[in-house]
Structure formats: C-alpha cells, structure tokens
Design an enzyme around this catalytic site. Sequence first.
Site, mmCIF file in Angstrom:
data_model
loop_
_atom_site.group_PDB
_atom_site.id
_atom_site.type_symbol
_atom_site.label_atom_id
_atom_site.label_comp_id
_atom_site.label_asym_id
_atom_site.label_seq_id
_atom_site.Cartn_x
_atom_site.Cartn_y
_atom_site.Cartn_z
ATOM 1 N N LYS A 127 0.864 -1.187 0.000
ATOM 2 C CA LYS A 127 0.000 0.000 0.000
ATOM 3 C C LYS A 127 0.892 1.226 0.000
ATOM 4 O O LYS A 127 2.036 1.157 0.449
ATOM 5 C CB LYS A 127 -0.882 -0.002 1.252
ATOM 6 C CG LYS A 127 -2.114 0.871 1.148
ATOM 7 C CD LYS A 127 -3.262 0.177 0.464
ATOM 8 C CE LYS A 127 -4.416 1.118 0.231
ATOM 9 N NZ LYS A 127 -5.630 0.405 -0.199
ATOM 10 N N ASP A 167 -7.037 4.463 -4.353
ATOM 11 C CA ASP A 167 -7.698 4.323 -3.047
ATOM 12 C C ASP A 167 -8.285 5.710 -2.777
ATOM 13 O O ASP A 167 -8.506 6.470 -3.738
ATOM 14 C CB ASP A 167 -6.679 3.892 -1.966
ATOM 15 C CG ASP A 167 -7.341 3.498 -0.653
ATOM 16 O OD1 ASP A 167 -7.867 2.379 -0.559
ATOM 17 O OD2 ASP A 167 -7.371 4.317 0.299
HETATM 18 P P1 NDP Z 1 -12.889 7.932 -2.556
HETATM 19 O O1 NDP Z 1 -11.804 8.930 -2.362
HETATM 20 O O2 NDP Z 1 -13.469 7.722 -3.881
HETATM 21 O O3 NDP Z 1 -14.103 8.285 -1.553
HETATM 22 C C1 NDP Z 1 -13.912 8.358 -0.187
HETATM 23 C C2 NDP Z 1 -15.219 8.710 0.479
HETATM 24 O O4 NDP Z 1 -15.073 8.589 1.878
HETATM 25 C C3 NDP Z 1 -15.641 10.167 0.227
HETATM 26 O O5 NDP Z 1 -17.029 10.266 0.249
HETATM 27 C C4 NDP Z 1 -15.002 10.879 1.418
HETATM 28 O O6 NDP Z 1 -15.641 12.101 1.774
HETATM 29 C C5 NDP Z 1 -15.217 9.866 2.512
HETATM 30 N N1 NDP Z 1 -14.183 10.021 3.539
HETATM 31 C C6 NDP Z 1 -12.850 9.947 3.363
HETATM 32 N N2 NDP Z 1 -12.210 10.174 4.510
HETATM 33 C C7 NDP Z 1 -13.168 10.393 5.431
HETATM 34 C C8 NDP Z 1 -13.146 10.679 6.814
HETATM 35 N N3 NDP Z 1 -11.994 10.794 7.489
HETATM 36 N N4 NDP Z 1 -14.344 10.819 7.442
HETATM 37 C C9 NDP Z 1 -15.507 10.699 6.766
HETATM 38 N N5 NDP Z 1 -15.583 10.456 5.456
HETATM 39 C C10 NDP Z 1 -14.433 10.288 4.799
HETATM 40 O O7 NDP Z 1 -12.311 6.567 -1.929
HETATM 41 P P2 NDP Z 1 -12.793 5.077 -2.198
HETATM 42 O O8 NDP Z 1 -14.263 5.032 -2.391
HETATM 43 O O9 NDP Z 1 -11.899 4.497 -3.206
HETATM 44 O O10 NDP Z 1 -12.405 4.382 -0.814
HETATM 45 C C11 NDP Z 1 -13.313 4.288 0.294
HETATM 46 C C12 NDP Z 1 -12.878 3.197 1.236
HETATM 47 O O11 NDP Z 1 -12.847 1.944 0.538
HETATM 48 C C13 NDP Z 1 -11.465 3.346 1.834
HETATM 49 O O12 NDP Z 1 -11.457 2.799 3.133
HETATM 50 C C14 NDP Z 1 -10.618 2.484 0.914
HETATM 51 O O13 NDP Z 1 -9.428 2.067 1.549
HETATM 52 C C15 NDP Z 1 -11.574 1.328 0.677
HETATM 53 N N6 NDP Z 1 -11.298 0.522 -0.506
HETATM 54 C C16 NDP Z 1 -11.240 1.084 -1.752
HETATM 55 C C17 NDP Z 1 -11.024 0.291 -2.863
HETATM 56 C C18 NDP Z 1 -11.064 0.846 -4.235
HETATM 57 O O14 NDP Z 1 -11.027 0.042 -5.180
HETATM 58 N N7 NDP Z 1 -11.152 2.136 -4.442
HETATM 59 C C19 NDP Z 1 -10.759 -1.148 -2.717
HETATM 60 C C20 NDP Z 1 -10.931 -1.664 -1.378
HETATM 61 C C21 NDP Z 1 -11.161 -0.837 -0.339
HETATM 62 P P3 NDP Z 1 -14.876 13.501 1.489
HETATM 63 O O15 NDP Z 1 -14.976 13.695 0.021
HETATM 64 O O16 NDP Z 1 -15.623 14.497 2.299
HETATM 65 O O17 NDP Z 1 -13.454 13.304 1.967
#
Ligand code: NDP
Length: 450
Positions: A127, A167
Amino acid sequence: MNEYILKVLNEVKEKNACEAQFIQAVDEVLGSIEPVIKKHGEDYKRAGLLERMVEPERIITFRVPWVDDGGLVRVNRGFRVQFNGSIGPYKGGLRFHPTVNQSIMKFLAFEQVFKNALTGFPIGGGKGGSDFDPKGKSDNEIMRFCQSFMTELQKHIGQDIDVPAGDIGVGAREIGYLFGQYRRIKNDYEGGVLTGKGLEYGGSLVRKEATGYGLIYFMQEMLGANGLSLQGKTVTISGSGNVAIYACQKAQAAGAKVVAMSDSNGCIYDENGIRLDVVKEIKEVKRGRIKEYLNSVPAAVYLENNSGTPAVYTIKSEIVLPCATENDIDLETAKLLVQNGLIALGEGANMPTTKEAFEYFLENNILFAPGKAANAGGVAVSALEMSQNSMRYFWTFEEVDKKLEEIMANIFTQVKNAVDEYALGTNYLAGANIAAFRKVANAMIAQGVI
Ligand code: NDP
C-alpha cells in the site's frame, strides 16, 4: 489468548507504539487465528512465522516537492509499504489524504496481504500514498504532484515487482498522471505497472465498479447463506466516493432501497431512495459536496456531522455499508445501529469497524461481512486488468463482471468453509482471517526463512 500469539502481539505493540491503526489491524488478525495456531503453533514458532508476518518486507518513504499555482514550493511525504511478496508482486492502492502516515500505510498494507490471498490471484500485499490533500487543488496542481510522486516511486515499482492502484483520493485522473510520468521516465510501455487505468490505455472494464459491485455480491452470498436477501431492505451507505457509488448502484439493482449516503461533512437522507444520477454528477463530474444533492432533490434532508456518531449512522436501516474510512463505527455507534434495526453490515471500506463494535455486533447476531473479504472485488478486477495487459487483450463488461461475481462467491465459500471447519458460527471475520492466514503461512513456509 495463546502464548505465542500474545508474545508476538506484545512485541508489535512495543516496537510500533505510535502506530495505533497498525496495532489494531494486527490485533484483529492475530486475535482470530487462535484455532489454527493451536494446531500448528510449534511449527510456526520454530519458523518465526508470526514475527515475520507482522514485519513489512520494506518501507519506502520519500519527499514529494511540487509547485502550486501561485508558484510556491510545497512538500509532502510519500510512502510505499511492500509488506509481503510471498504470493506475488506487491499489490495495493495509493491513498492521497491529509491523514496518511506510516501507521495507516502499514495497517492498509497488512490488510491487503490477506485480502489479496483470498482473491486466489498471485499477488502479494502492499500500500502507499501521501499526506497530500487533493481537495481544493487545481487539475494542474494534481498533475504536478502526481508527476513528482511518481518520479520517486518509479524506482521501486514495476509490473513484476509492485503494482499500485487507486484508493481514497486517487481515481482515474490521478492514475492517468501517474502512469504518464512512469512511461516518460522508463521509456517503456509497461501497461501492467498500475491498475485502474483509463479504458483507452489498458484499463479494464468493471474496474471502476468492482469494489462496490463486489461488496454487494459478497453481501448476497452472506445473506443468502442465512436465508435472507437484499430485496426490499433499507440500506444506508457511508461515503459517496468510488466504493460507495457502485455499492449503491448494485444494491439498488438487487432491489434494496438506499436512503442515505455521506461525505466527511454530513449525510443526505432521501426517504424515496437515493437518486444515484444526482450523486454521480456531484461527485464524479463536479467534485462537489454531498449536500448539493438538495439542489436537485429539495425534498431530501441534509444532516451535518457533529462530534460523535457520524450523521449517516443515526438513520434507521436494516443493512449498513460503511464505504468511507477506517474506525467510522465505534461501540456507541454500533449500539445505535443495532437499536435501529440493523440486520447485516458489509465493510466496503478498510477497517471501518472498531474491535469493540465488531464484538457487539457478534454478540447481537448481526451478520458481519469483513472488509478484507467483502471489499476484495477491487483488487480482484485489478488482477484481471493485469491479466488482460499481459495478454494484450480485453474482456467485455459482461465477461469481467461475471468473473467478479464468481470470485466474490468463491471468497465467501472460503470464509464459510473456515467458519464451519472451526465451528465459528457466523463469525465471518475470523473465517476470513483464518482462510487468508493459512494461504500466506503456507507460501511463506514453503519459501524458507526470507
Ligand atoms: P474515494 O476517495 O473515492 O471516496 C472516499 C469517500 O469517503 C468520500 O465520500 C469521502 O468524503 C469519505 N471520507 C474519506 N475520509 C473520510 C473521513 N476521514 N471521514 C468521513 N468520510 C471520509 O475513496 P474510495 O471510495 O476508493 O475508498 C473508500 C474506502 O474503501 C477506503 O477505506 C478504501 O481504503 C476502501 N477501498 C477502496 C477500494 C477501491 O477500489 N477504491 C478497494 C478496497 C477498499 P470527502 O470527500 O468528504 O473526503
């Protein structure tokens, strides 16, 4: 707790005292593999297996200087944790978020080792990322940052060495800039060095949708095994990013009613069911805030986050899909969710549930789909992207989607077999940890002391 596990866990706590999230992730895995250690403990102890498993093979940290639009030089910190390469080239996403630090990178890389093992593909775990905050940055600033980040990272990656993807904060735009810089420096079209690429230059169909779709495929398996389904269920989803959007799409297609989604400021509640076209326009096109949903759907309600339980978890629902960030659901939130009629929870995010919250769910017979199994669809389709790049070929949307569905069903079967073998009831978290741990352990032992 078993003596050997306890010894290793205490050493991890001592050596990594400032790394709370990493300790939490190790504690979760080691805490649930006791039945396997009971069987093979002496062999593992002699092989120093757990001690090796909790120590990353390599951590790279580096300076990322870049110039903002005002001409000012800014400096961020870059990371790549190459945790375990025993099953294949390191594989795992890049996160750009101000909270990124070594502890978060290590926890995510550690999780990734086991997740990747569950997919069945020959990929190890890693990662990376940076404490760079993409919010509010111009497109040119994002490009200059990505170019500087890759100028250093390229020394350590390659399609047979380490293959990053996206991510939080890293989507198709960032992968494009990163890939461009890699190609320019290497003077070599190494398509398989990054996944999540655009469809025009080696990306795979369904990669964008994969984590969210995969989460729902896993939920369908888990609910089905317990005589339940998504049809007609009320669902709330935290986050409105990549994972959340495509989990919502698939949940709706499966007949569920998604009533809430969120971002880090607050959540929208739409009792008529979320209009995903509106969310996609806000998040994928305008890169705006979730409260803008009300501009298109005035009848919806916006709830701002205050301290304590995030607003999205105060809404009544039968199925909850945390798809935002780690440690979103603590014990207090877990109690509220159960009180509000929760039946099942599926972790789209990595480690969104604290240990105490998970234990509370287990005690209250809530079906719990652990992230390392339930959100493995993203990395699985990344592995399919690598396969297509190697073949210089592509599969159709339907072909990749079908493979994804089969992979998620296979992951659930592995988890279910492990819980059945060790009589763990519906403790799918332990099942996932045991199934993955055995694979990684066998590969490491077969390769000797390295
Ligand atoms: P994105 O950046 O596309 O979206 C992240 C989302 O989570 C946004 O809505 C963001 O809101 C919110 N968010 C981020 N940080 C915080 C926080 N500290 N508190 C509250 N809301 C938060 O990321 P992904 O959708 O790709 O990833 C989301 C999760 O899924 C993560 O945990 C990631 O590790 C996991 N994941 C992702 C994969 C992928 O293929 N993308 C694969 C497997 C797991 P805001 O815009 O306000 O920050």
